[in-house]
Design a protein around this motif. Sequence first.
Motif, PDB file in Angstrom:
ATOM      1  N   SER A  99      -7.685 -24.699   1.333  1.00  0.00           N
ATOM      2  CA  SER A  99      -7.737 -25.808   1.982  1.00  0.00           C
ATOM      3  C   SER A  99      -6.467 -26.372   2.573  1.00  0.00           C
ATOM      4  O   SER A  99      -6.407 -26.526   3.816  1.00  0.00           O
ATOM      5  N   TRP A 100      -5.206 -26.042   1.812  1.00  0.00           N
ATOM      6  CA  TRP A 100      -4.021 -26.340   2.291  1.00  0.00           C
ATOM      7  C   TRP A 100      -3.437 -25.627   3.490  1.00  0.00           C
ATOM      8  O   TRP A 100      -2.893 -25.753   4.421  1.00  0.00           O
ATOM      9  N   HIS A 101      -4.115 -24.208   3.291  1.00  0.00           N
ATOM     10  CA  HIS A 101      -3.661 -23.000   4.107  1.00  0.00           C
ATOM     11  C   HIS A 101      -3.857 -23.280   5.714  1.00  0.00           C
ATOM     12  O   HIS A 101      -2.902 -23.188   6.338  1.00  0.00           O
ATOM     13  N   GLN A 102      -5.126 -23.756   5.768  1.00  0.00           N
ATOM     14  CA  GLN A 102      -5.542 -24.035   7.128  1.00  0.00           C
ATOM     15  C   GLN A 102      -4.819 -24.973   8.092  1.00  0.00           C
ATOM     16  O   GLN A 102      -4.494 -24.899   9.150  1.00  0.00           O
ATOM     17  N   SER A 103      -4.371 -26.126   7.505  1.00  0.00           N
ATOM     18  CA  SER A 103      -3.669 -27.226   8.154  1.00  0.00           C
ATOM     19  C   SER A 103      -2.082 -27.185   8.083  1.00  0.00           C
ATOM     20  O   SER A 103      -1.278 -27.798   8.578  1.00  0.00           O
ATOM     21  N   ASN A 104      -1.499 -25.961   7.307  1.00  0.00           N
ATOM     22  CA  ASN A 104      -0.403 -25.946   7.012  1.00  0.00           C
ATOM     23  C   ASN A 104       0.452 -24.512   7.610  1.00  0.00           C
ATOM     24  O   ASN A 104       0.895 -24.498   8.614  1.00  0.00           O
ATOM     25  N   ILE A 105       0.032 -23.316   6.762  1.00  0.00           N
ATOM     26  CA  ILE A 105       0.386 -22.139   7.185  1.00  0.00           C
ATOM     27  C   ILE A 105      -0.240 -21.833   8.397  1.00  0.00           C
ATOM     28  O   ILE A 105       0.471 -21.524   9.602  1.00  0.00           O
ATOM     29  N   ARG A 106      -1.548 -21.601   8.531  1.00  0.00           N
ATOM     30  CA  ARG A 106      -2.398 -21.217   9.861  1.00  0.00           C
ATOM     31  C   ARG A 106      -1.956 -22.183  10.994  1.00  0.00           C
ATOM     32  O   ARG A 106      -1.948 -21.176  12.075  1.00  0.00           O
ATOM     33  N   LYS A 107      -1.762 -23.211  10.683  1.00  0.00           N
ATOM     34  CA  LYS A 107      -1.616 -24.128  11.844  1.00  0.00           C
ATOM     35  C   LYS A 107      -0.312 -23.875  12.580  1.00  0.00           C
ATOM     36  O   LYS A 107      -0.282 -23.588  13.975  1.00  0.00           O
ATOM     37  N   HIS A 108       0.560 -23.216  11.829  1.00  0.00           N
ATOM     38  CA  HIS A 108       2.100 -23.022  12.698  1.00  0.00           C
ATOM     39  C   HIS A 108       2.364 -21.770  12.897  1.00  0.00           C
ATOM     40  O   HIS A 108       3.040 -21.100  13.752  1.00  0.00           O
ATOM     41  N   THR A 109       1.624 -20.706  11.933  1.00  0.00           N
ATOM     42  CA  THR A 109       1.786 -19.290  12.479  1.00  0.00           C
ATOM     43  C   THR A 109       0.993 -18.873  13.534  1.00  0.00           C
ATOM     44  O   THR A 109       1.430 -18.276  14.705  1.00  0.00           O
ATOM     45  N   GLY A 110      -0.328 -19.739  13.536  1.00  0.00           N
ATOM     46  CA  GLY A 110      -0.924 -19.482  14.929  1.00  0.00           C
ATOM     47  C   GLY A 110      -0.361 -19.726  16.043  1.00  0.00           C
ATOM     48  O   GLY A 110      -0.397 -19.211  17.080  1.00  0.00           O
ATOM     49  N   SER A 111       0.108 -21.033  16.113  1.00  0.00           N
ATOM     50  CA  SER A 111       0.827 -21.680  17.319  1.00  0.00           C
ATOM     51  C   SER A 111       2.222 -20.969  17.543  1.00  0.00           C
ATOM     52  O   SER A 111       2.350 -20.479  18.720  1.00  0.00           O
ATOM     53  N   TYR A 112       2.767 -20.371  16.645  1.00  0.00           N
ATOM     54  CA  TYR A 112       4.040 -19.747  16.903  1.00  0.00           C
ATOM     55  C   TYR A 112       3.654 -18.388  17.551  1.00  0.00           C
ATOM     56  O   TYR A 112       4.380 -17.827  18.582  1.00  0.00           O
ATOM     57  N   PHE A 113       2.757 -17.642  16.979  1.00  0.00           N
ATOM     58  CA  PHE A 113       2.595 -16.271  17.588  1.00  0.00           C
ATOM     59  C   PHE A 113       1.852 -16.359  19.015  1.00  0.00           C
ATOM     60  O   PHE A 113       1.948 -15.733  19.913  1.00  0.00           O
ATOM     61  N   LYS A 114       0.999 -17.645  19.185  1.00  0.00           N
ATOM     62  CA  LYS A 114       0.610 -17.980  20.608  1.00  0.00           C
ATOM     63  C   LYS A 114       1.656 -17.906  21.580  1.00  0.00           C
ATOM     64  O   LYS A 114       1.421 -17.358  22.531  1.00  0.00           O
ATOM     65  N   TYR A 115       2.511 -18.808  21.194  1.00  0.00           N
ATOM     66  CA  TYR A 115       3.626 -19.097  22.347  1.00  0.00           C
ATOM     67  C   TYR A 115       4.662 -18.164  22.400  1.00  0.00           C
ATOM     68  O   TYR A 115       5.115 -17.964  23.349  1.00  0.00           O
ATOM     69  N   LYS A 116       4.973 -17.394  21.345  1.00  0.00           N
ATOM     70  CA  LYS A 116       5.769 -15.936  21.419  1.00  0.00           C
ATOM     71  C   LYS A 116       5.234 -15.051  21.782  1.00  0.00           C
ATOM     72  O   LYS A 116       5.850 -14.116  22.692  1.00  0.00           O
ATOM     73  N   ILE A 117       3.907 -14.646  21.665  1.00  0.00           N
ATOM     74  CA  ILE A 117       3.366 -13.231  21.699  1.00  0.00           C
ATOM     75  C   ILE A 117       1.974 -13.459  22.852  1.00  0.00           C
ATOM     76  O   ILE A 117       2.330 -12.686  23.954  1.00  0.00           O
ATOM     77  N   VAL A 118       1.104 -14.085  22.491  1.00  0.00           N
ATOM     78  CA  VAL A 118      -0.114 -14.134  23.075  1.00  0.00           C
ATOM     79  C   VAL A 118       0.093 -14.484  24.470  1.00  0.00           C
ATOM     80  O   VAL A 118      -0.517 -13.767  25.591  1.00  0.00           O
ATOM     81  N   ASP A 119       0.850 -15.595  24.886  1.00  0.00           N
ATOM     82  CA  ASP A 119       1.338 -16.095  26.217  1.00  0.00           C
ATOM     83  C   ASP A 119       1.625 -15.133  26.932  1.00  0.00           C
ATOM     84  O   ASP A 119       1.427 -14.841  28.270  1.00  0.00           O
ATOM     85  N   LYS A 120       2.681 -14.595  26.472  1.00  0.00           N
ATOM     86  CA  LYS A 120       3.388 -13.602  27.408  1.00  0.00           C
ATOM     87  C   LYS A 120       2.601 -12.282  27.518  1.00  0.00           C
ATOM     88  O   LYS A 120       2.592 -11.768  28.714  1.00  0.00           O
ATOM     89  N   LEU A 121       2.185 -11.947  26.653  1.00  0.00           N
ATOM     90  CA  LEU A 121       1.485 -10.260  26.658  1.00  0.00           C
ATOM     91  C   LEU A 121       0.253 -10.501  27.105  1.00  0.00           C
ATOM     92  O   LEU A 121      -0.270  -9.575  28.190  1.00  0.00           O
ATOM     93  N   MET A 122      -0.645 -11.345  26.680  1.00  0.00           N
ATOM     94  CA  MET A 122      -1.954 -11.214  27.386  1.00  0.00           C
ATOM     95  C   MET A 122      -2.335 -12.342  28.436  1.00  0.00           C
ATOM     96  O   MET A 122      -3.237 -11.919  29.331  1.00  0.00           O
ATOM     97  N   LEU A 123      -1.524 -13.357  28.725  1.00  0.00           N
ATOM     98  CA  LEU A 123      -1.984 -14.419  29.450  1.00  0.00           C
ATOM     99  C   LEU A 123      -0.750 -14.283  30.649  1.00  0.00           C
ATOM    100  O   LEU A 123      -0.903 -14.905  31.611  1.00  0.00           O
ATOM    101  N   LYS A 124       0.303 -13.447  30.483  1.00  0.00           N
ATOM    102  CA  LYS A 124       1.313 -13.321  31.543  1.00  0.00           C
ATOM    103  C   LYS A 124       2.091 -14.735  31.810  1.00  0.00           C
ATOM    104  O   LYS A 124       2.627 -14.731  32.950  1.00  0.00           O
ATOM    105  N   LEU A 125       2.240 -15.262  30.712  1.00  0.00           N
ATOM    106  CA  LEU A 125       2.884 -16.647  31.001  1.00  0.00           C
ATOM    107  C   LEU A 125       4.466 -16.554  30.507  1.00  0.00           C
ATOM    108  O   LEU A 125       4.625 -15.884  29.447  1.00  0.00           O
TER     109      LEU A 125
END
Length: 225
Positions: A99-125
Motif C-alpha cells: 500500500s505504501w509503495h504505490q504512493s511513495n516509491i512507485r510515484k517517484h520512480t515512475g515519474s523520474y523514469f518518465k522525465y529522464k528516459i521515456v520523454d526523450k527516447l519515446m516521445l522525442k521531447l
Amino acid sequence: MLDIYVDYISAPSRAVLLLLKTQKVEYKENIVQLAKGEHKSDRYKKINPFGLVPALVDDSFALTESSAILRYIATSKPMTTNVYPSNQQSRARVDEYLSWHQSNIRKHTGSYFKYKIVDKLMLKLPIDENKVTEHAGELNKRINELANIWLKTGPYMAGGELTLADIQCITELIQVRAAGFEIKENVVLEWIERVRESLAPHFDDMHRDIEKLCATLRCSGLKHE
C-alpha cells in the motif's frame, strides 16, 4: 493457465514476471509494446480499460494493478516459497508495504523514469531537468525511509524472508538506477544484492531490456553515470 500482458520496460510488469518465474507458475506471456502505443488500442483496453500494463486474465476473470495481481497469483497458485505469508500479521506487513509503495516509491520512480528516459527516447521531447531533480529529491527521501523504517528490523522489507514486498520494490529501484539515479544508502544497496541473489537467475534476465535501453542513451548498464 494465466494470460499475462506485459512490457519488459515496465517495472510493475517485471515484478509480476519475476513472481511467476521464480515460483514456477505456468502462464502465457503476451507482450504489449508501450513504445508502439499498443496499450492504448481498443483491443487491449477491453482487457485493461486503464490502458496500462501489467494485466492478468484467468479464464474469464481480468485483473489490473500489479500489487493486486501479485497477491492474486500468490493466493490462487501454489507457491514454492513463503512470498505471501499465511500468518495474519506477517501478511499484513506485506500488505502494508504494498500500500505504501504505490504512493511513495512507485510515484517517484515512475515519474523520474518518465522525465529522464521515456520523454526523450519515446516521445522525442527534451529532458525536463527540473522535474528530474524534483523526483530525484523525493526519491532520496523515500529510499532513506526504506533504509531506516522498512529494512530496520530485518534483511527484507517485511521481515526475515523475501516476499511480494521485495519483488515489487526492487524492479522500481533497478529501473531508476538504469536511468542514472544513484542510491547512496548502504542498507538499501546491500538489500538489492540480497534480493538479486534470491531471485537468480531470473532477475538478470528480466532486466536485459532496461540495460539495452540505457545503453542507447549512453548509460552504463545498471550503474550510475
